[in-house]
Design an enzyme around this catalytic site. Structure first.
Site, PDB file in Angstrom:
ATOM      1  N   ASN A 150       0.793  -1.237   0.000  1.00  0.00           N
ATOM      2  CA  ASN A 150       0.000   0.000   0.000  1.00  0.00           C
ATOM      3  C   ASN A 150       0.826   1.287   0.000  1.00  0.00           C
ATOM      4  O   ASN A 150       0.396   2.295  -0.540  1.00  0.00           O
ATOM      5  CB  ASN A 150      -1.006   0.002   1.151  1.00  0.00           C
ATOM      6  CG  ASN A 150      -0.336  -0.044   2.494  1.00  0.00           C
ATOM      7  OD1 ASN A 150       0.699  -0.693   2.672  1.00  0.00           O
ATOM      8  ND2 ASN A 150      -0.900   0.637   3.467  1.00  0.00           N
ATOM      9  N   GLU A 176       4.999  -8.664  -3.876  1.00  0.00           N
ATOM     10  CA  GLU A 176       5.197  -9.070  -5.269  1.00  0.00           C
ATOM     11  C   GLU A 176       4.474  -8.116  -6.236  1.00  0.00           C
ATOM     12  O   GLU A 176       4.781  -8.066  -7.422  1.00  0.00           O
ATOM     13  CB  GLU A 176       4.722 -10.519  -5.485  1.00  0.00           C
ATOM     14  CG  GLU A 176       3.303 -10.851  -5.022  1.00  0.00           C
ATOM     15  CD  GLU A 176       3.220 -11.257  -3.538  1.00  0.00           C
ATOM     16  OE1 GLU A 176       3.961 -10.690  -2.712  1.00  0.00           O
ATOM     17  OE2 GLU A 176       2.380 -12.136  -3.225  1.00  0.00           O
ATOM     18  N   GLY A 227       2.029  -6.176   7.315  1.00  0.00           N
ATOM     19  CA  GLY A 227       1.073  -6.784   6.389  1.00  0.00           C
ATOM     20  C   GLY A 227      -0.183  -7.206   7.123  1.00  0.00           C
ATOM     21  O   GLY A 227      -0.516  -6.665   8.181  1.00  0.00           O
ATOM     22  N   GLY A 232       0.767 -12.649   9.046  1.00  0.00           N
ATOM     23  CA  GLY A 232       1.459 -12.401  10.322  1.00  0.00           C
ATOM     24  C   GLY A 232       1.343 -13.605  11.244  1.00  0.00           C
ATOM     25  O   GLY A 232       2.316 -14.000  11.911  1.00  0.00           O
ATOM     26  N   GLU A 249       3.553  -5.462  12.359  1.00  0.00           N
ATOM     27  CA  GLU A 249       2.725  -4.273  12.083  1.00  0.00           C
ATOM     28  C   GLU A 249       1.565  -4.748  11.230  1.00  0.00           C
ATOM     29  O   GLU A 249       1.722  -4.952  10.026  1.00  0.00           O
ATOM     30  CB  GLU A 249       3.545  -3.227  11.308  1.00  0.00           C
ATOM     31  CG  GLU A 249       4.651  -2.582  12.087  1.00  0.00           C
ATOM     32  CD  GLU A 249       4.164  -1.429  12.941  1.00  0.00           C
ATOM     33  OE1 GLU A 249       2.959  -1.120  12.920  1.00  0.00           O
ATOM     34  OE2 GLU A 249       4.995  -0.855  13.651  1.00  0.00           O
ATOM     35  N   CYS A 283      -3.389   1.181   6.551  1.00  0.00           N
ATOM     36  CA  CYS A 283      -3.581   0.383   7.779  1.00  0.00           C
ATOM     37  C   CYS A 283      -4.287   1.182   8.863  1.00  0.00           C
ATOM     38  O   CYS A 283      -5.101   0.658   9.608  1.00  0.00           O
ATOM     39  CB  CYS A 283      -2.238  -0.132   8.278  1.00  0.00           C
ATOM     40  SG  CYS A 283      -1.022   1.173   8.524  1.00  0.00           S
ATOM     41  N   GLU A 459       7.586   0.680  15.256  1.00  0.00           N
ATOM     42  CA  GLU A 459       8.441   1.293  14.253  1.00  0.00           C
ATOM     43  C   GLU A 459       8.427   2.793  14.521  1.00  0.00           C
ATOM     44  O   GLU A 459       7.569   3.300  15.231  1.00  0.00           O
ATOM     45  CB  GLU A 459       7.893   1.038  12.835  1.00  0.00           C
ATOM     46  CG  GLU A 459       7.702  -0.424  12.465  1.00  0.00           C
ATOM     47  CD  GLU A 459       8.987  -1.127  12.031  1.00  0.00           C
ATOM     48  OE1 GLU A 459      10.092  -0.591  12.267  1.00  0.00           O
ATOM     49  OE2 GLU A 459       8.871  -2.230  11.467  1.00  0.00           O
TER      50      GLU A 459
END
Ligand code: NAD
Length: 478
Positions: A150, A176, A227, A232, A249, A283, A459
């Site tokens: 994203n 990808e 993701g 996850g 995350e 997110c 993060e």
């Protein structure tokens, strides 16, 4: 000749050892634009070997030297911004204007961590005159960084910059669907900014093959994953077997709460951006709008007016671009039927957008549902598209209860001019980031991460240095 995106390992572009490629389309036209490497486990092993070899020397460089190279990476990125903006706009469909703003943020990560690493320090701990006790922060070694589609380079930068600054080597695995910008950036870092080859490797391919291979390789000492919940969880299961540290995350279903004392014009504008920025593929999107009942109708009218002014399109200045992947486009559309099943009618939007300059692109009309209750599927699932659930509440306690009634807890917004209320509610909300009287607040300096199923670890900011280092005590008997 059709363009190819290949992995970048040890300072070289390499063909996948699998020999396989997948097609990538431009979501603005849905026409094929390139072939993208479909690497496998054997490619992961080659990347890890290259990272292990490079990390020892990188770790032993002075922090000031590592910092200098990171700042140089930021400088080159700013200089070459057009190239990167173009690659990422084509791959994601993001309007160029939005990409330009994001690019500045990406550069800031390298500037921030390139500087702050010079003051990263341990503590001296006083246990009495017979000892000298201190702590130090050691890098993990090789870190895997797995990324979503994203905001490709932004998500990459916020993990890669602190990981490199603290002396780790990185194997980054972009989505990808959007690997081009990170591959181009890694090349610039090595070939123009002086990052030693092998310190930053980018492996291109599908997560289902590369994720487990990275997590199972014993030379990979930590993974930072950004993701969805499902991937996850899969990663978490492998990590549990070998006690591999993770930063996760994950997704969100964030509540954006408008109280009756807010500046309603400002809040309506903010609430619109909160669910439509990046076409809702965000997110931290404010996808549940909680509005106090006594201002509900007045506020919704203002909201709809703002939403109706948005312009979808493929151009630089469009408000919103298309949905990045075909699967995500289909998933978002499926929520229109789910909402209808639950008796909801869109107050605006409610379908894929076509016609005119939108051509065959994967566009979705920004959509608002009112009369939503928090138990409905559209209020519980992360849609990751421009669909808003508006939920009415009675008072402060009711707002907090509804906001916290979610599996996830990534972010939340509060709109109010009552400072006491703002602090009370911020203290009670179960979310890693609370933004007041605007929605967003993604600064490099503030830590960011989830409560509950939105993940763990942080993060951004100084706190991220702790995510990429291991604390060690040294106890010396004098
Ligand atoms: P995704 O989970 O499908 O993919 C993310 C990455 O994981 C990709 O690189 C993918 O190839 C890889 N992957 C897939 N299966 C894997 C597996 N089994 N093991 C390891 N890796 C695997 O997510 P997405 O669709 O690319 O991105 C959307 C999701 O990302 C949303 O849920 C969104 O909320 C979340 N996200 C979170 C943040 C945050 O900061 N919390 C930021 C951006 C996106």
């Amino acid at each position: 000749m059709i363009e190819k995106t290949m992995s970048y390992i040890g300072g070289r572009s390499v063909e996948p050892l699998t020999g396989h490629y997948a097609s990538k389309v431009d979501p603005r036209t849905n026409l094929k634009i390139k072939d993208v490497a479909n690497s496998g486990a054997e490619d992961v092993d080659a990347a890890v070997a290259s990272a292990v070899a490079a990390q020892a020397e990188w770790r032993d460089k002075r922090p000031s030297e590592r910092g200098r190279i990171l700042v140089e990476m930021a400088r080159i990125l700013r200089q070459k911004r057009r190239d990167i903006v173009e690659i990422e706009s084509i791959e994601t469909g993001k309007p160029g204007r939005e990409m330009d703003q994001l690019l500045d943020l990406v550069a800031q990560y390298f500037e921030f961590y390139g500087g702050i690493v010079n003051v990263m320090d341990g503590d001296i701990i006083n246990v009495g005159p017979d000892y000298h006790v201190y702590t130090r922060r050691d890098p993990f070694g090789v870190i895997g960084v797995i990324l979503p589609w994203n905001a490709p380079l932004h998500q990459a930068a916020r993990a890669i910059a602190p990981a490199l600054a603290t002396g780790n080597a990185v194997i980054a695995k972009p989505s990808e669907h959007t690997s081009g910008s990170l591959v181009a950036f890694a090349k610039m870092a090595v070939e123009e900014a002086g990052l030693p080859p092998g310190v930053l490797n980018v492996i291109v391919g599908k997560g289902s093959a590369i994720g487990p291979a990275l997590a199972s390789n014993l030379d990979v000492k930590k993974i930072s994953f950004t993701g969805g919940l499902k991937a996850g969880q899969e990663l978490g299961r492998i990590a549990a077997e070998r006690i591999l540290p993770l930063t996760l995350e994950l997704g969100g279903k964030s509540a954006n709460i408008v109280f009756d004392d807010a500046d309603l014009d400002v809040a309506a504008k903010g609430a619109t951006a909160a669910f439509t920025w990046n076409s809702g593929q965000w997110c931290a999107a404010g996808s549940r709008l909680l509005v106090q009942r006594n201002i509900h109708d007045r506020f919704v009218a203002k909201l709809i007016e703002n939403v109706s002014r948005l312009r979808l399109g493929p151009d630089y200045d469009a408000s919103n671009g298309p949905i990045t992947t075909a699967a995500q486009f289909e998933k978002i559309k499926s929520f229109f039927a789910i909402a209808e099943r639950d008796g909801l009618k869109p107050a605006i939007g409610g379908r894929a957008a076509t016609g005119g300059e939108l051509g065959d692109g994967s566009y979705i009309e920004p959509t608002v549902y009112t009369n939503v209750t928090n138990d409905m599927e559209i209020a519980r699932e992360e849609i990751f598209g421009p669909i808003l659930s508006v939920i009415a509440f009675d008072d402060e306690a009711d707002a907090i209860r509804i906001a916290n009634d979610s599996e996830m807890g990534l972010a939340a917004g509060i709109w109010s001019r009552d400072i006491g209320r703002v602090h009370r509610v911020a203290g009670r909300l179960e979310a890693g980031r609370i933004v007041v009287n605007e929605y967003g607040g993604g600064f490099v300096q503030n830590p960011c991460g989830g409560f509950k199923a939105s993940g763990y670890g942080r993060e951004q900011g100084i706190d991220a240095l702790a995510e990429y280092t291991q604390l060690k005590s040294v106890i010396i008997r004098l």
